[in-house]
Design a protein around this motif. Structure first.
Motif, PDB file in Angstrom:
ATOM      1  N   VAL A   1      61.156 -13.257   2.599  1.00  0.00           N
ATOM      2  CA  VAL A   1      60.014 -14.276   2.770  1.00  0.00           C
ATOM      3  C   VAL A   1      60.917 -15.705   2.821  1.00  0.00           C
ATOM      4  O   VAL A   1      60.223 -16.627   3.989  1.00  0.00           O
ATOM      5  CB  VAL A   1      59.250 -14.348   1.743  1.00  0.00           C
ATOM      6  CG1 VAL A   1      58.397 -15.508   1.298  1.00  0.00           C
ATOM      7  CG2 VAL A   1      58.282 -13.019   1.309  1.00  0.00           C
TER       8      VAL A   1
ATOM      9  N   LYS B   1      55.345 -13.605   4.876  1.00  0.00           N
ATOM     10  CA  LYS B   1      55.076 -14.399   3.896  1.00  0.00           C
ATOM     11  C   LYS B   1      54.569 -13.586   2.847  1.00  0.00           C
ATOM     12  O   LYS B   1      54.169 -12.486   2.646  1.00  0.00           O
ATOM     13  CB  LYS B   1      53.789 -15.097   4.438  1.00  0.00           C
ATOM     14  CG  LYS B   1      54.091 -16.195   5.422  1.00  0.00           C
ATOM     15  CD  LYS B   1      52.687 -16.884   5.716  1.00  0.00           C
ATOM     16  CE  LYS B   1      53.122 -18.151   6.540  1.00  0.00           C
ATOM     17  NZ  LYS B   1      53.859 -19.246   6.104  1.00  0.00           N
TER      18      LYS B   1
ATOM     19  N   GLY C   1      50.268 -19.325  -2.280  1.00  0.00           N
ATOM     20  CA  GLY C   1      50.030 -20.639  -1.525  1.00  0.00           C
ATOM     21  C   GLY C   1      48.495 -21.121  -1.145  1.00  0.00           C
ATOM     22  O   GLY C   1      47.878 -20.303  -1.186  1.00  0.00           O
TER      23      GLY C   1
ATOM     24  N   ARG D   1      46.182 -24.668   0.757  1.00  0.00           N
ATOM     25  CA  ARG D   1      46.254 -25.940   1.313  1.00  0.00           C
ATOM     26  C   ARG D   1      46.024 -27.061   0.284  1.00  0.00           C
ATOM     27  O   ARG D   1      46.499 -28.022   0.343  1.00  0.00           O
ATOM     28  CB  ARG D   1      45.238 -25.882   2.479  1.00  0.00           C
ATOM     29  CG  ARG D   1      45.054 -27.439   3.062  1.00  0.00           C
ATOM     30  CD  ARG D   1      46.197 -27.878   3.558  1.00  0.00           C
ATOM     31  NE  ARG D   1      46.979 -27.000   4.705  1.00  0.00           N
ATOM     32  CZ  ARG D   1      46.266 -27.171   6.003  1.00  0.00           C
ATOM     33  NH1 ARG D   1      45.222 -27.570   6.101  1.00  0.00           N
ATOM     34  NH2 ARG D   1      46.806 -26.339   6.877  1.00  0.00           N
TER      35      ARG D   1
HETATM   36  C1  SDX Z   1      41.749 -18.696   1.219  1.00  0.00           C
HETATM   37  O1  SDX Z   1      41.114 -23.323   1.988  1.00  0.00           O
HETATM   38  C2  SDX Z   1      40.503 -22.492   1.170  1.00  0.00           C
HETATM   39  O2  SDX Z   1      39.881 -22.967   0.116  1.00  0.00           O
HETATM   40  C3  SDX Z   1      40.852 -21.047   1.094  1.00  0.00           C
HETATM   41  C4  SDX Z   1      40.320 -20.056   0.110  1.00  0.00           C
HETATM   42  C5  SDX Z   1      38.636 -20.314  -0.056  1.00  0.00           C
HETATM   43  O3  SDX Z   1      38.184 -19.814  -1.150  1.00  0.00           O
HETATM   44  O4  SDX Z   1      37.884 -20.369   0.804  1.00  0.00           O
HETATM   45  O5  SDX Z   1      40.625 -20.548  -1.127  1.00  0.00           O
HETATM   46  C6  SDX Z   1      40.464 -18.788   0.426  1.00  0.00           C
HETATM   47  O6  SDX Z   1      42.100 -18.522   2.378  1.00  0.00           O
HETATM   48  C7  SDX Z   1      43.242 -18.497   0.101  1.00  0.00           C
HETATM   49  C8  SDX Z   1      44.596 -18.283   0.789  1.00  0.00           C
HETATM   50  C9  SDX Z   1      44.706 -16.952   1.358  1.00  0.00           C
HETATM   51  N1  SDX Z   1      45.769 -16.925   2.146  1.00  0.00           N
HETATM   52  C10 SDX Z   1      46.959 -16.451   1.934  1.00  0.00           C
HETATM   53  O7  SDX Z   1      47.366 -16.102   0.709  1.00  0.00           O
HETATM   54  C11 SDX Z   1      48.057 -16.240   2.931  1.00  0.00           C
HETATM   55  C12 SDX Z   1      49.659 -16.746   2.609  1.00  0.00           C
HETATM   56  N2  SDX Z   1      49.256 -18.122   2.414  1.00  0.00           N
HETATM   57  C13 SDX Z   1      50.135 -18.996   3.487  1.00  0.00           C
HETATM   58  O8  SDX Z   1      49.561 -18.788   4.850  1.00  0.00           O
HETATM   59  C14 SDX Z   1      49.758 -20.535   3.145  1.00  0.00           C
HETATM   60  O9  SDX Z   1      49.955 -20.894   1.935  1.00  0.00           O
HETATM   61  C15 SDX Z   1      48.299 -21.038   3.456  1.00  0.00           C
HETATM   62  C16 SDX Z   1      47.606 -20.752   4.976  1.00  0.00           C
HETATM   63  C17 SDX Z   1      46.999 -20.534   2.552  1.00  0.00           C
HETATM   64  C18 SDX Z   1      48.183 -22.581   3.411  1.00  0.00           C
HETATM   65  O10 SDX Z   1      49.233 -22.996   4.268  1.00  0.00           O
HETATM   66  P1  SDX Z   1      49.306 -24.570   4.561  1.00  0.00           P
HETATM   67  O11 SDX Z   1      48.631 -25.471   3.791  1.00  0.00           O
HETATM   68  O12 SDX Z   1      49.215 -24.723   6.032  1.00  0.00           O
HETATM   69  O13 SDX Z   1      50.764 -24.879   4.235  1.00  0.00           O
HETATM   70  P2  SDX Z   1      51.856 -24.231   5.136  1.00  0.00           P
HETATM   71  O14 SDX Z   1      51.616 -23.121   6.105  1.00  0.00           O
HETATM   72  O15 SDX Z   1      52.469 -25.765   6.007  1.00  0.00           O
HETATM   73  O16 SDX Z   1      53.308 -24.221   4.241  1.00  0.00           O
HETATM   74  C19 SDX Z   1      54.093 -25.027   3.562  1.00  0.00           C
HETATM   75  C20 SDX Z   1      55.261 -24.468   3.201  1.00  0.00           C
HETATM   76  C21 SDX Z   1      56.042 -24.001   4.616  1.00  0.00           C
HETATM   77  O17 SDX Z   1      57.418 -23.909   4.523  1.00  0.00           O
HETATM   78  P3  SDX Z   1      58.214 -25.301   4.886  1.00  0.00           P
HETATM   79  O18 SDX Z   1      57.825 -25.172   6.239  1.00  0.00           O
HETATM   80  O19 SDX Z   1      57.853 -26.348   4.252  1.00  0.00           O
HETATM   81  O20 SDX Z   1      59.720 -24.481   4.834  1.00  0.00           O
HETATM   82  O21 SDX Z   1      55.279 -23.494   2.289  1.00  0.00           O
HETATM   83  C22 SDX Z   1      55.689 -22.130   3.040  1.00  0.00           C
HETATM   84  C23 SDX Z   1      55.512 -22.435   4.554  1.00  0.00           C
HETATM   85  O22 SDX Z   1      56.653 -21.542   5.121  1.00  0.00           O
HETATM   86  N3  SDX Z   1      54.464 -21.095   2.666  1.00  0.00           N
HETATM   87  C24 SDX Z   1      54.829 -19.782   2.289  1.00  0.00           C
HETATM   88  C25 SDX Z   1      53.508 -19.223   2.199  1.00  0.00           C
HETATM   89  N4  SDX Z   1      52.710 -20.379   2.139  1.00  0.00           N
HETATM   90  C26 SDX Z   1      53.271 -21.490   2.423  1.00  0.00           C
HETATM   91  N5  SDX Z   1      56.074 -19.237   2.516  1.00  0.00           N
HETATM   92  C27 SDX Z   1      55.777 -17.753   1.931  1.00  0.00           C
HETATM   93  N6  SDX Z   1      54.744 -17.170   1.750  1.00  0.00           N
HETATM   94  C28 SDX Z   1      53.588 -18.129   1.643  1.00  0.00           C
HETATM   95  N7  SDX Z   1      52.392 -17.289   1.216  1.00  0.00           N
END
Ligand code: SDX
Length: 430
Positions: free
Chosen positions: A296, A304, A309, A311
């Protein structure tokens, strides 16, 4: 003290005259800078792909404080609704702004209960799919097809039509989701039972066997009902924004909800619950966790930590805590104290929350991390998890769509762009 208008002054280093932009305060949460006149006054757009700093609308439905990890539906904390309300009461609250009185609840339950059937022709529609189709593909198609059956409630400017469509959506989605499950499993469809509660009826339509009707287990039914409450709405997430944008063109509510379902399917959004359980099963045993965490952290791996994580939440997603408790209750009820995947998930969570990579990026478990484990314990196949999420979220999408359509100055959503393409040029004329 006169009400002082808060202003943002935007100055430009190229001598363009500065502009003053009003700041609008909400009842809670961040103020907004009203940029609606920015292009008219400066010829410039704001630029915010991914909407990191953009409020797309004003809303009175759901409030999230991402730093505190708080979630309120119409002002009520999710922790209280998960204990003191059921899903249909939560639906009423999201749609009408207040929890129902006893009489209002009875009337709402009655009308939903008596609209759970879908047109018999829908079975033909289902039979057009391959048996191994993903349930979300079936659901996206079948919900969109509802507009082919209900011509009598598609005038979106008539509040009565909107109310009828809302009732039909909430009532029929469990039937369609259960049909998608039965169809992909090669099982006969099960008709709804009006003598059961909303969630008990869904479990009946999912799991009844010929000659062996579903035995209602109150603990399991309550667990499912709570899962639906936790997923019911969540401010302007990707699928809700999709429904709002689709609805802004005047498209009928069934088509808008189908668009929301399509967006929810993605693994970055509602598809994460299915991906999270698949991830846990791929890790397999606790000794494999360190290697997985290493992958990861390796940006080139593309791996991932699914279910982690968010937003908005830069703290623990309050729904994840409630989901973990529900998971524990269900596993206890089923005598699965030592369910290895649940233990693995809790160990993975503990390790991640102590690891600098996750701590520094404020990555916490979200609603999808535990929901797959509890749904699988309820007997729901993994590919069905996102369909259950869609079934629960339908009421949030409808409430948000209704709020948008009811806006007096509602306009079609039409973002602009930063153009980075070729300058004007001619085709070769020789
Ligand atoms: C839902 O928006 C909502 O309200 C959605 C939701 C709802 O009820 O409708 O809550 C439901 O969709 C929940 C989220 C489910 N998704 C996941 O669990 C998939 C894994 N999570 C990621 O893909 C991510 O965290 C997101 C998509 C949820 C959020 O992404 P962002 O806000 O665009 O953040 P980002 O991708 O810019 O991440 C910031 C940093 C990055 O690292 P750097 O570039 O700073 O080095 O955090 C890292 C990312 O690589 N990162 C992760 C990660 N999530 C973010 N690294 C590893 N694993 C992860 N899950």
């Amino acid at each position: 003290m006169p009400h002082t208008r808060l202003i943002a002054t935007l100055a430009f280093s190229d001598g363009t005259p500065s502009v003053e932009l009003p700041i609008i305060k909400g009842t809670m949460g961040p103020d907004v800078i009203d940029v609606r006149k920015l292009h008219g006054q400066t010829g410039r757009f704001t630029y915010d792909p991914g909407f990191m700093s953009t409020a797309s609308c004003s809303s009175a439905i759901t409030y999230i404080d991402g730093d505190k990890g708080e979630l309120l539906y119409r002002g009520y904390p999710i922790e209280q609704l998960a204990v003191h309300a059921d899903y249909l009461e939560t639906c009423y609250l999201l749609l009408h702004g207040e929890l129902p009185t006893v009489a209002q609840k009875q009337a709402f339950v009655d009308i939903v209960t008596h609209h759970t059937m879908v047109h018999e022709q829908m079975q033909m529609f289902f039979r057009g799919f391959r048996r191994d189709a993903h349930p979300m593909a079936v659901l996206t198609g079948s919900v969109g097809a509802l507009s082919a059956f209900y011509h009598d409630s598609l005038n979106i400017h008539d509040p009565r039509h909107r109310d009828i469509s809302a009732t039909r959506m909430i009532a029929k989605l469990p039937t369609l989701v259960a049909m998608a499950h039965r169809y992909t499993q090669g099982l006969p469809f099960v008709y709804p039972r009006n003598d059961l509660s909303y969630s008990a009826n869904f479990m009946h339509m999912m799991f009844s066997e010929e000659g062996k009707p579903y035995q209602v287990n109150d603990v399991l039914v309550r667990a499912l009902d709570r899962i639906l409450i936790l997923h019911a709405d969540h401010e302007q997430n990707a699928s809700t924004s999709t429904v709002r944008l689709a609805g802004s063109s005047g498209a009928n509510p069934f088509a808008c909800i189908a668009a929301g379902i399509a967006c929810l399917w993605g693994p970055a959004h509602g598809g994460a619950n299915e991906a999270a359980l698949n991830m846990l099963e791929a890790i397999g045993t606790p000794d494999k966790i360190p290697e997985f965490i290493r992958q990861v952290k390796d940006k080139n791996s593309g791996v991932k930590l699914m279910g982690f994580g968010h937003r908005v939440y830069k703290n623990y997603d309050p729904r994840a805590k409630l989901m973990r408790e529900t998971c524990h209750e269900v596993l206890e009820e089923l005598g699965l104290h030592d369910e290895p995947v649940f233990k693995l998930a809790m160990q993975l969570e503990k390790i991640a929350l102590e690891d600098e990579y996750f701590v520094s990026r404020k990555l916490y478990p979200n609603v999808d991390f535990y929901s797959g484990i509890v749904q699988r314990a309820l007997g729901i196949p993994t590919p069905m998890f996102t369909s259950i999420f869609a079934m629960a979220r339908a009421v949030g999408w409808i409430a948000q769509w209704n709020e948008m359509i009811s806006e007096p100055d509602q306009k079609i959503g039409r973002p602009r762009q930063l153009f980075m393409g070729p300058l004007p040029r001619d085709c070769a004329t020789d």
